[in-house]
Scaffold this active site. Structure first.
Site, short mmCIF file in Angstrom:
data_model
loop_
_atom_site.label_atom_id
_atom_site.label_comp_id
_atom_site.label_asym_id
_atom_site.label_seq_id
_atom_site.Cartn_x
_atom_site.Cartn_y
_atom_site.Cartn_z
N LYS A 1 29.55 45.41 62.06
CA LYS A 1 28.55 44.89 61.12
C LYS A 1 27.26 45.72 61.21
O LYS A 1 26.63 46.03 60.20
CB LYS A 1 28.28 43.41 61.39
CG LYS A 1 29.47 42.51 61.09
CD LYS A 1 29.88 42.59 59.62
CE LYS A 1 31.17 41.88 59.29
NZ LYS A 1 31.67 42.14 57.94
N TYR B 1 33.58 43.94 66.91
CA TYR B 1 33.38 43.28 65.62
C TYR B 1 31.89 43.33 65.23
O TYR B 1 31.52 43.75 64.14
CB TYR B 1 33.86 41.81 65.67
CG TYR B 1 33.25 40.98 64.58
CD1 TYR B 1 33.71 41.07 63.27
CD2 TYR B 1 32.16 40.13 64.84
CE1 TYR B 1 33.10 40.35 62.25
CE2 TYR B 1 31.56 39.41 63.83
CZ TYR B 1 32.03 39.52 62.55
OH TYR B 1 31.42 38.81 61.54
N ARG C 1 31.62 30.04 77.51
CA ARG C 1 32.49 31.10 76.98
C ARG C 1 31.75 32.43 77.10
O ARG C 1 30.58 32.52 76.70
CB ARG C 1 32.83 30.81 75.51
CG ARG C 1 33.69 31.86 74.85
CD ARG C 1 34.15 31.42 73.47
NE ARG C 1 33.09 31.39 72.47
CZ ARG C 1 33.28 31.12 71.17
NH1 ARG C 1 34.49 30.81 70.74
NH2 ARG C 1 32.26 31.12 70.33
N ASN D 1 36.89 29.38 66.24
CA ASN D 1 35.60 28.84 65.81
C ASN D 1 35.56 27.33 65.94
O ASN D 1 36.59 26.65 65.91
CB ASN D 1 35.30 29.26 64.37
CG ASN D 1 35.11 30.77 64.24
OD1 ASN D 1 35.86 31.43 63.54
ND2 ASN D 1 34.15 31.31 64.95
N PHE E 1 33.79 41.59 50.98
CA PHE E 1 34.08 40.69 52.11
C PHE E 1 35.17 41.23 53.02
O PHE E 1 35.20 40.88 54.21
CB PHE E 1 34.58 39.32 51.58
CG PHE E 1 33.57 38.52 50.85
CD1 PHE E 1 32.59 37.82 51.52
CD2 PHE E 1 33.59 38.44 49.46
CE1 PHE E 1 31.65 37.07 50.85
CE2 PHE E 1 32.65 37.69 48.78
CZ PHE E 1 31.68 37.00 49.47
N SER F 1 26.21 39.79 59.37
CA SER F 1 26.27 38.64 60.27
C SER F 1 25.02 38.55 61.12
O SER F 1 24.42 39.57 61.48
CB SER F 1 27.50 38.80 61.17
OG SER F 1 27.46 37.87 62.23
C1 UD1 Z 1 31.28 33.66 66.20
C2 UD1 Z 1 30.92 35.08 66.52
C3 UD1 Z 1 30.14 35.68 65.37
C4 UD1 Z 1 30.95 35.60 64.12
C5 UD1 Z 1 31.38 34.16 63.86
C6 UD1 Z 1 32.38 34.17 62.73
C7 UD1 Z 1 30.76 35.23 68.97
C8 UD1 Z 1 29.85 35.45 70.12
N1 UD1 Z 1 30.17 35.18 67.75
O1 UD1 Z 1 30.05 32.92 66.16
O2 UD1 Z 1 29.85 37.03 65.65
O3 UD1 Z 1 30.21 36.08 63.05
O4 UD1 Z 1 32.00 33.59 65.01
O5 UD1 Z 1 32.69 32.91 62.34
O6 UD1 Z 1 31.94 35.08 69.13
N2 UD1 Z 1 32.51 26.29 70.66
C9 UD1 Z 1 33.01 25.35 71.54
N3 UD1 Z 1 34.36 25.15 71.57
C10 UD1 Z 1 35.23 25.83 70.77
C11 UD1 Z 1 34.71 26.79 69.86
C12 UD1 Z 1 33.34 27.00 69.84
O7 UD1 Z 1 32.26 24.72 72.26
O8 UD1 Z 1 36.45 25.61 70.87
C13 UD1 Z 1 31.06 26.49 70.59
C14 UD1 Z 1 30.62 27.91 70.94
O9 UD1 Z 1 30.38 28.03 72.30
C15 UD1 Z 1 29.36 28.04 70.09
C16 UD1 Z 1 29.61 27.15 68.89
O10 UD1 Z 1 30.66 26.27 69.27
O11 UD1 Z 1 28.27 27.53 70.79
C17 UD1 Z 1 30.02 27.92 67.65
O12 UD1 Z 1 31.11 28.78 68.01
P1 UD1 Z 1 31.90 29.61 66.90
O13 UD1 Z 1 32.30 28.73 65.78
O14 UD1 Z 1 32.98 30.37 67.61
O15 UD1 Z 1 30.82 30.61 66.30
P2 UD1 Z 1 29.86 31.66 67.04
O16 UD1 Z 1 30.32 31.94 68.41
O17 UD1 Z 1 28.47 31.19 66.87
#
Ligand code: UD1
Length: 339
Positions: free
Chosen positions: A154, A150, A296, A200, A81, A125
């Site tokens: 992967k 990043y 974003r 996230n 990991f 991923s």
């Molecule tokens: C992201 C990474 C991915 C990584 C993963 C690890 C990108 C493009 N992808 O996934 O490579 O493996 O994190 O955990 O960065 N969102 C909001 N507001 C926030 C945060 C997120 O609206 O404050 C939305 C984002 O636009 C997205 C969803 O929530 O649609 C999930 O976002 P997030 O948790 O950051 O994951 P990913 O972007 O899918």
């Protein structure tokens, strides 16, 4: 049977150690504590009644890795990991990501070659697919050019393992392509510990719910989805952890079809950001303060897994729901803030 878990005090690693110990494996953890805490060791011990062997070790120091494997040449499997995982940071500091995620993988594989049992599980991923042309995403979907260093680590990591397996037929490896891991152990003994402002979604939701953050920004409300917000496949970290044990057992029992395999790990269900918020509101009884803002950069519209390969070949599927995951994430948030 002795299993090495690198990054075993991190979010997914610590949950996997619990599931390994529940199945009777002897676990050795190495972790450099760069994005984790030794408190996870107490959490694992509280859940399983077994304290795993832990060594603070930096995998970038090749001689330390060599020394470790000399002392532990009876390892029967490695679950790897340890890696840096912040997408934005990787854009600003690409060399840090290539050093942390690539050089360490090479050193580990070099040592794996010297073991009598050469079984390797790699954290990959769904980011390798980028915006896939077809949903749900099968393992046959093409790997797209990476959006970030990043994501590139992967992809390169998978290639390094695949190339190594081609010429070392006694090495057996499985890459697991995670969709969006969320949640915490239901005991609230272990969970995610984001440093600084969470990038996230779910930690941002729970920190807003508890009052640490003023408001959640929902990135984009004009996507071509059911409610205009992005779709992701959220998977409970406990389900994800169990998949690692199943994959390891597949290798230990020589049930793999080839010496390098890869599987999607997701629930198969896509949820929008607004559905994730509704789930939080359901399980917490709170109203979340959020606002739809601009998209974003780098976000894809939708990603969710086709799970039949994992279901049928690996013999694993998710058992917990988005609400279960959100409930555990919320309980974990309350516990760590009350400390
Ligand atoms: C992201 C990474 C991915 C990584 C993963 C690890 C990108 C493009 N992808 O996934 O490579 O493996 O994190 O955990 O960065 N969102 C909001 N507001 C926030 C945060 C997120 O609206 O404050 C939305 C984002 O636009 C997205 C969803 O929530 O649609 C999930 O976002 P997030 O948790 O950051 O994951 P990913 O972007 O899918």
């Amino acid at each position: 049977m002795k299993i090495l878990v690198t990054g075993g005090l991190g979010f997914i690693g610590s949950h996997t150690v619990v599931e390994l110990q529940n199945k009777g494996f002897e676990v050795v953890i190495i972790d450099d504590l760069s994005n984790s805490s030794e408190e996870a060791l107490d959490g694992i011990t509280a859940i399983t009644n077994v304290k795993p062997h832990f060594e603070k070790l930096d995998l970038k120091i090749k001689t330390d890795v060599q020394d470790f494997f000399k002392r532990h040449n009876d390892i029967a499997g490695v679950i790897h990991f340890a890696a840096s995982k912040a997408v934005g940071e990787s854009v600003l500091e690409p060399l840090k990501y290539y050093e942390n995620n690539i050089s360490t993988l090479v050193y580990l594989l070099q040592e794996l070659k010297g073991l009598s049992r050469k079984n390797f599980i790699f954290s990959s991923s769904c980011t390798v697919y980028g915006q896939a042309d077809e949903l749900p995403i099968t393992e046959n979907a093409p790997v797209k050019p990476a959006e970030s260093p990043y994501g590139n680590t992967k992809q390169i990591g998978e290639e390094i393992i695949s190339d190594t397996c081609k010429v070392n037929e006694d090495i057996n490896a499985i890459a697991l392509r995670y969709f969006n891991p969320i949640g915490a152990h239901p005991s609230t003994e272990i969970g995610e510990l984001p440093i600084g402002v969470p990038q996230n979604l779910v930690p941002y939701i729970t920190q807003t719910g508890i009052g640490m953050r003023e408001q959640l920004s929902v990135f984009g409300g004009d996507y071509l989805t059911s409610d205009g917000t992005c779709v992701r496949d959220y998977i409970h970290v406990v389900d994800l952890a169990k998949a690692h044990v199943v994959a390891l057992q597949r290798l230990l029992e020589n049930k793999n079809d080839s010496n390098y395999e890869f599987f999607n790990l997701g629930s198969g269900k896509g949820s929008t950001v607004l559905e994730a918020i509704q789930s939080f509101e359901r399980v917490s009884g709170k109203v979340l303060n959020y606002k739809i803002v601009d998209r974003r950069e780098g976000d894809i519209t939708a990603a969710y897994a086709e799970t039949s390969k994992a279901n049928n070949v690996l013999g694993w599927k998710t058992q917990l729901s988005l609400d279960d995951a959100m409930d555990s994430a919320w309980k974990w948030e309350q516990k760590i803030r009350n400390k």
